[in-house]
Write a protein that holds these residues in place. Structure first.
Motif, short mmCIF file in Angstrom:
data_model
loop_
_atom_site.label_atom_id
_atom_site.label_comp_id
_atom_site.label_asym_id
_atom_site.label_seq_id
_atom_site.Cartn_x
_atom_site.Cartn_y
_atom_site.Cartn_z
N MET A 1 0.85 -1.20 0.00
CA MET A 1 0.00 0.00 0.00
C MET A 1 0.88 1.24 0.00
O MET A 1 1.72 1.42 0.85
N SER A 2 0.71 2.07 -0.98
CA SER A 2 1.54 3.26 -1.06
C SER A 2 0.96 4.38 -0.21
O SER A 2 -0.21 4.41 0.11
N ALA A 3 1.79 5.32 0.15
CA ALA A 3 1.34 6.45 0.96
C ALA A 3 2.28 7.61 0.75
O ALA A 3 3.45 7.44 0.42
N SER A 4 1.75 8.82 0.91
CA SER A 4 2.62 9.99 0.87
C SER A 4 3.49 9.99 2.11
O SER A 4 3.09 9.52 3.18
N ARG A 5 4.69 10.55 1.99
CA ARG A 5 5.65 10.49 3.10
C ARG A 5 6.41 11.79 3.17
O ARG A 5 6.41 12.61 2.25
N PHE A 6 7.11 11.97 4.30
CA PHE A 6 8.04 13.07 4.44
C PHE A 6 9.35 12.69 3.77
O PHE A 6 9.51 11.59 3.24
N SER A 7 10.34 13.58 3.85
CA SER A 7 11.64 13.30 3.25
C SER A 7 12.37 12.22 4.05
O SER A 7 12.07 11.96 5.23
N SER A 8 13.35 11.59 3.42
CA SER A 8 14.11 10.53 4.09
C SER A 8 14.86 11.06 5.30
O SER A 8 15.07 10.33 6.28
N ASP A 9 15.26 12.34 5.29
CA ASP A 9 15.96 12.90 6.44
C ASP A 9 15.11 12.86 7.70
O ASP A 9 15.61 12.63 8.80
N VAL A 10 13.80 13.10 7.54
CA VAL A 10 12.89 13.07 8.70
C VAL A 10 12.90 11.69 9.33
O VAL A 10 13.03 11.53 10.55
N ALA A 12 15.15 9.30 8.97
CA ALA A 12 16.48 8.96 9.49
C ALA A 12 16.67 9.52 10.89
O ALA A 12 17.21 8.84 11.78
N ARG A 13 16.20 10.75 11.11
CA ARG A 13 16.30 11.34 12.45
C ARG A 13 15.44 10.57 13.45
O ARG A 13 15.84 10.37 14.60
N ARG A 14 14.27 10.14 13.01
CA ARG A 14 13.39 9.39 13.91
C ARG A 14 14.01 8.04 14.29
O ARG A 14 13.93 7.64 15.46
N LEU A 15 14.60 7.36 13.33
CA LEU A 15 15.25 6.07 13.63
C LEU A 15 16.40 6.26 14.60
O LEU A 15 16.57 5.48 15.54
N LEU A 38 5.34 1.88 12.94
CA LEU A 38 6.13 1.60 11.73
C LEU A 38 6.00 2.76 10.74
O LEU A 38 6.99 3.18 10.13
N ARG A 39 4.80 3.27 10.60
CA ARG A 39 4.61 4.40 9.69
C ARG A 39 5.39 5.62 10.18
O ARG A 39 5.98 6.37 9.38
N TYR A 40 5.42 5.82 11.49
CA TYR A 40 6.18 6.95 12.04
C TYR A 40 7.67 6.80 11.77
O TYR A 40 8.34 7.78 11.42
N LEU A 41 8.20 5.59 11.90
CA LEU A 41 9.65 5.40 11.83
C LEU A 41 10.19 5.30 10.41
O LEU A 41 11.30 5.77 10.14
N ILE A 42 9.44 4.67 9.49
CA ILE A 42 9.98 4.52 8.13
C ILE A 42 8.99 4.89 7.04
O ILE A 42 9.25 4.67 5.85
N ASP A 82 15.16 5.05 0.59
CA ASP A 82 16.55 5.54 0.57
C ASP A 82 17.08 5.77 1.99
O ASP A 82 17.90 6.65 2.21
N LEU A 83 16.61 4.96 2.94
CA LEU A 83 17.11 5.07 4.31
C LEU A 83 18.32 4.17 4.54
O LEU A 83 18.92 4.21 5.60
N GLY A 84 18.65 3.36 3.56
CA GLY A 84 19.78 2.46 3.72
C GLY A 84 19.53 1.31 4.68
O GLY A 84 20.47 0.76 5.26
N LEU A 85 18.26 0.93 4.85
CA LEU A 85 17.93 -0.16 5.77
C LEU A 85 18.37 -1.50 5.20
O LEU A 85 18.16 -1.78 4.02
N ALA A 86 18.98 -2.30 6.06
CA ALA A 86 19.24 -3.67 5.66
C ALA A 86 17.92 -4.42 5.60
O ALA A 86 17.02 -4.18 6.40
N VAL A 87 17.79 -5.30 4.63
CA VAL A 87 16.57 -6.08 4.47
C VAL A 87 16.92 -7.56 4.49
O VAL A 87 17.83 -8.00 3.78
#
Length: 373
Positions: A1-10, A12-15, A38-42, A82-87
């Motif tokens: 399911m797609s969703a609008s999001r903030f920038s990756s920097d936001v 990354a700071r939360r993580l 999960l939505r808040y963090l990534i 583009d958070l660089g998360l290992a999967v």
């Protein structure tokens, strides 16, 4: 399911902040299954299924996503990529709880999101050899204090629901049912900028005395007092929630007088909001005004709840909550009075704690709105 999001920097700071809070709590890591955390963090609006998908955030080290291979494409679509998360993807026959445990270095002192289904919590606890604690204490302070992007999203949602309330009088026609009115409001919620409808309460006459009445086939009548409590998410998922009360024709003098007390109670509570004031003091500000008028027994719920990605979240504006308010907290202020079998009323705004006081995101009149009949 797609969703609008903030920038990756936001995100990354939360993580990073979540990992730091985890370490401060003496925990080895967080395990976050699909839901608001999960939505808040990534940024992911992925759904929970019987196969485990989880974000693992170690107190030290890189976060990792454990996901079924068949859900990998959907997760990548719904999360910030583009958070660089290992999967670490897995297939049927593998044990995903082993993968989570490995990502945590085998440590058992772990926190899990409070929305984790039991079908995942129990096997994870068995693998870790200990029952995890809830991540609420770790993530509470992060999610309660909104950043500027979140506050802008809440302002947008507030303006959208104000536009809906501006249209409500045209729907409130004697002879129509509450369900008829709710159907029109649902269309207006989407038309005015929401991505979905979260809830609609149309409580007419005696139904207005039930704070969580939804809608029914009751026919609106001249003289009804009607509580309309509505809201929903606007991209990127932040919610509106606003209540106004309407009168079909001029109200009686008694109703007008009691409503005026409620209006004063709501305004007093909003004016009490500022950094350093406790949540329970805001609740008391509304409750004391009603008590002075002999209406305390008719106010049967807390004064407010936090709002953001979830319609109801912390902080809760309720007696016994001595949490000091901080700049960036967002919550409802919504006292009500409810007279069983007769009528009810509620006034609700979403407010933001500012550096020096309070800002409301809702700007429709707070008066008892008289609809000509």
């Amino acid at each position: 399911m797609s969703a609008s999001r903030f920038s990756s920097d936001v995100y990354a700071r939360r993580l990073s902040a979540a990992a730091a809070a985890t370490a401060d709590a003496g925990l080895a890591g967080l395990v976050i299954t699909p839901g608001y955390d999960l939505r808040y963090l990534i940024g992911s609006a992925a759904q929970t299924f019987e196969r485990l998908s989880a974000l693992v955030v170690p107190a030290s080290g890189a976060p990792m996503v454990v996901v079924p291979r068949m859900e990998l494409a959907a997760l990548k679509e719904s999360a910030v990529v583009d958070l660089g998360l290992a999967v670490r993807d897995w297939v049927d026959g593998e044990n995903p709880y082993e993968l989570v445990a490995d990502a945590l270095g085998g440590h058992a002192r772990v926190a899990v999101t409070d929305s984790m289904p039991a079908l995942h919590l129990l096997p994870l606890a068995q693998r870790l050899g200990a029952v995890p604690v809830l991540a609420t204490d770790v993530l509470r302070s992060l999610r309660m204090v909104k950043d500027p992007a979140e506050i802008d999203a809440l302002r947008k949602a507030g303006a959208a629901i104000d536009r809906v309330h501006a249209r409500v009088p045209e729907f409130l026609v004697p002879g129509r049912t509450e369900a008829d009115v709710a159907a029109d409001i649902a269309k207006a919620i989407v038309a005015e900028g929401h991505s979905a409808v979260a809830f609609i309460i149309v409580g007419s006459g005696p139904h207005g005395a039930d704070p969580h009445h939804e809608c029914s086939d009751r026919v609106l009548q001249e003289g009804d007092i009607v509580v309309v409590d509505i809201g929903g998410p606007c991209d990127p998922g932040y919610n509106s929630d606003c209540t106004r009360t309407y009168s079909l024709g001029e109200p009686s003098a008694e109703i007008a007088e009691q409503y005026a007390v409620l209006q004063r109670a709501q305004a007093t509570a909003v004016e009490a909001v500022r950094p350093g004031v406790t949540a329970e003091q805001v609740d008391a500000a509304a409750r004391d005004v009603l008590a002075e008028a002999g209406l305390a027994d008719y106010f049967v719920h807390r004064t407010g709840h936090g709002i953001g990605l979830s319609v109801h979240e912390e902080p809760y504006i309720v007696a016994g909550n001595d949490l000091p308010l901080d700049e960036g907290m967002t919550f409802s202020v919504e006292p009500g009075v409810y007279f069983p079998g007769r009528w009810g009323a509620r006034i609700e705004d979403i407010v933001i704690v500012t550096a020096n006081g309070v800002e409301s995101v809702n700007h429709r009149p707070h008066d008892l709105i008289v609809v000509p009949v």
